[in-house]
Design a protein around this motif. Structure first.
Motif, PDB file in Angstrom:
ATOM      1  N   THR A 118      70.610  -0.447-126.246  1.00  0.00           N
ATOM      2  CA  THR A 118      69.970   0.862-126.357  1.00  0.00           C
ATOM      3  C   THR A 118      69.934   1.244-127.829  1.00  0.00           C
ATOM      4  O   THR A 118      70.590   0.613-128.663  1.00  0.00           O
ATOM      5  CB  THR A 118      70.733   1.939-125.565  1.00  0.00           C
ATOM      6  N   MET A 119      69.172   2.286-128.129  1.00  0.00           N
ATOM      7  CA  MET A 119      69.084   2.724-129.528  1.00  0.00           C
ATOM      8  C   MET A 119      69.116   4.242-129.592  1.00  0.00           C
ATOM      9  O   MET A 119      68.858   4.930-128.604  1.00  0.00           O
ATOM     10  CB  MET A 119      67.807   2.200-130.183  1.00  0.00           C
ATOM     11  N   ASN A 120      69.463   4.722-130.775  1.00  0.00           N
ATOM     12  CA  ASN A 120      69.317   6.142-131.064  1.00  0.00           C
ATOM     13  C   ASN A 120      68.806   6.276-132.489  1.00  0.00           C
ATOM     14  O   ASN A 120      68.988   5.387-133.315  1.00  0.00           O
ATOM     15  CB  ASN A 120      70.616   6.920-130.835  1.00  0.00           C
ATOM     16  N   VAL A 121      68.101   7.382-132.730  1.00  0.00           N
ATOM     17  CA  VAL A 121      67.499   7.634-134.033  1.00  0.00           C
ATOM     18  C   VAL A 121      68.200   8.846-134.638  1.00  0.00           C
ATOM     19  O   VAL A 121      68.298   9.896-133.999  1.00  0.00           O
ATOM     20  CB  VAL A 121      65.983   7.899-133.901  1.00  0.00           C
ATOM     21  N   VAL A 122      68.711   8.687-135.850  1.00  0.00           N
ATOM     22  CA  VAL A 122      69.396   9.778-136.539  1.00  0.00           C
ATOM     23  C   VAL A 122      68.415  10.934-136.717  1.00  0.00           C
ATOM     24  O   VAL A 122      67.276  10.737-137.150  1.00  0.00           O
ATOM     25  CB  VAL A 122      69.938   9.304-137.904  1.00  0.00           C
ATOM     26  N   SER A 161      63.655   3.596-125.564  1.00  0.00           N
ATOM     27  CA  SER A 161      62.466   4.112-126.246  1.00  0.00           C
ATOM     28  C   SER A 161      62.699   5.566-126.667  1.00  0.00           C
ATOM     29  O   SER A 161      63.374   6.322-125.976  1.00  0.00           O
ATOM     30  CB  SER A 161      61.224   3.992-125.370  1.00  0.00           C
ATOM     31  N   VAL A 162      62.119   5.905-127.824  1.00  0.00           N
ATOM     32  CA  VAL A 162      62.313   7.238-128.405  1.00  0.00           C
ATOM     33  C   VAL A 162      60.970   7.742-128.938  1.00  0.00           C
ATOM     34  O   VAL A 162      60.323   7.052-129.724  1.00  0.00           O
ATOM     35  CB  VAL A 162      63.336   7.190-129.561  1.00  0.00           C
ATOM     36  N   PRO A 163      60.544   8.955-128.537  1.00  0.00           N
ATOM     37  CA  PRO A 163      59.325   9.523-129.109  1.00  0.00           C
ATOM     38  C   PRO A 163      59.603  10.106-130.495  1.00  0.00           C
ATOM     39  O   PRO A 163      60.644  10.704-130.731  1.00  0.00           O
ATOM     40  CB  PRO A 163      58.939  10.622-128.113  1.00  0.00           C
ATOM     41  N   VAL A 164      58.643   9.925-131.403  1.00  0.00           N
ATOM     42  CA  VAL A 164      58.770  10.409-132.774  1.00  0.00           C
ATOM     43  C   VAL A 164      57.467  11.092-133.166  1.00  0.00           C
ATOM     44  O   VAL A 164      56.389  10.515-132.995  1.00  0.00           O
ATOM     45  CB  VAL A 164      59.057   9.243-133.754  1.00  0.00           C
ATOM     46  N   THR A 165      57.555  12.307-133.692  1.00  0.00           N
ATOM     47  CA  THR A 165      56.369  13.023-134.168  1.00  0.00           C
ATOM     48  C   THR A 165      56.186  12.748-135.654  1.00  0.00           C
ATOM     49  O   THR A 165      57.134  12.856-136.434  1.00  0.00           O
ATOM     50  CB  THR A 165      56.512  14.534-133.912  1.00  0.00           C
ATOM     51  N   LEU A 166      54.962  12.388-136.019  1.00  0.00           N
ATOM     52  CA  LEU A 166      54.627  12.072-137.409  1.00  0.00           C
ATOM     53  C   LEU A 166      53.705  13.145-137.970  1.00  0.00           C
ATOM     54  O   LEU A 166      52.751  13.554-137.308  1.00  0.00           O
ATOM     55  CB  LEU A 166      53.932  10.714-137.490  1.00  0.00           C
ATOM     56  N   GLU A 167      53.983  13.583-139.186  1.00  0.00           N
ATOM     57  CA  GLU A 167      53.144  14.573-139.851  1.00  0.00           C
ATOM     58  C   GLU A 167      51.861  13.904-140.350  1.00  0.00           C
ATOM     59  O   GLU A 167      51.839  12.700-140.610  1.00  0.00           O
ATOM     60  CB  GLU A 167      53.900  15.187-141.023  1.00  0.00           C
ATOM     61  N   PRO A 168      50.775  14.683-140.513  1.00  0.00           N
ATOM     62  CA  PRO A 168      49.508  14.113-140.979  1.00  0.00           C
ATOM     63  C   PRO A 168      49.623  13.503-142.378  1.00  0.00           C
ATOM     64  O   PRO A 168      50.270  14.065-143.249  1.00  0.00           O
ATOM     65  CB  PRO A 168      48.548  15.305-141.014  1.00  0.00           C
ATOM     66  N   ASP A 169      48.999  12.337-142.543  1.00  0.00           N
ATOM     67  CA  ASP A 169      48.916  11.667-143.850  1.00  0.00           C
ATOM     68  C   ASP A 169      50.263  11.542-144.556  1.00  0.00           C
ATOM     69  O   ASP A 169      50.359  11.700-145.768  1.00  0.00           O
ATOM     70  CB  ASP A 169      47.930  12.415-144.767  1.00  0.00           C
ATOM     71  N   ARG A 170      51.308  11.260-143.799  1.00  0.00           N
ATOM     72  CA  ARG A 170      52.660  11.172-144.372  1.00  0.00           C
ATOM     73  C   ARG A 170      53.388   9.939-143.850  1.00  0.00           C
ATOM     74  O   ARG A 170      53.133   9.471-142.743  1.00  0.00           O
ATOM     75  CB  ARG A 170      53.483  12.403-144.004  1.00  0.00           C
TER      76      ARG A 170
END
Length: 99
Positions: free
Chosen positions: A32-36, A45-54
């Protein structure tokens, strides 16, 4: 006991709007994994939100229960998927455990 390895995952959102991607872990039995910085229980699996053009750099810890894998070096694969566009990318790396 479990064995933990750390990885830096770098993501780049090249579109001018926010997007959410899902990082998933494959090919490592029982791992399994975790994201700091993302307050979710350990998962595959982990959802991650990404900012525009970053770009975004994440510290990811992968854990495997002792005795489920083989000693030494094992292959593992990360996939990143944008479920709205179905775009995917994958990266194969290694997981090291004591011999």
């Amino acid at each position: 006991g479990s064995i933990r390895n750390g990885y830096t995952v770098k993501l780049l959102n090249k579109v001018p709007e926010p997007r959410t991607v899902v990082i998933s872990l494959h090919d490592l039995p029982g791992a399994t994994m975790n994201v700091v910085g993302i307050d979710l229980p350990d998962s595959v699996s982990v959802p991650v939100t990404l900012e525009p053009d970053r770009a975004k750099s994440l510290k990811v810890y992968v854990r495997q229960p002792r005795g489920l894998g083989t000693a030494g070096v094992q292959a593992l694969r990360f996939t990143v998927e944008d479920r709205s566009t179905l775009e995917t990318a994958e990266y194969t790396t290694t997981f090291e455990s004591p011999e």
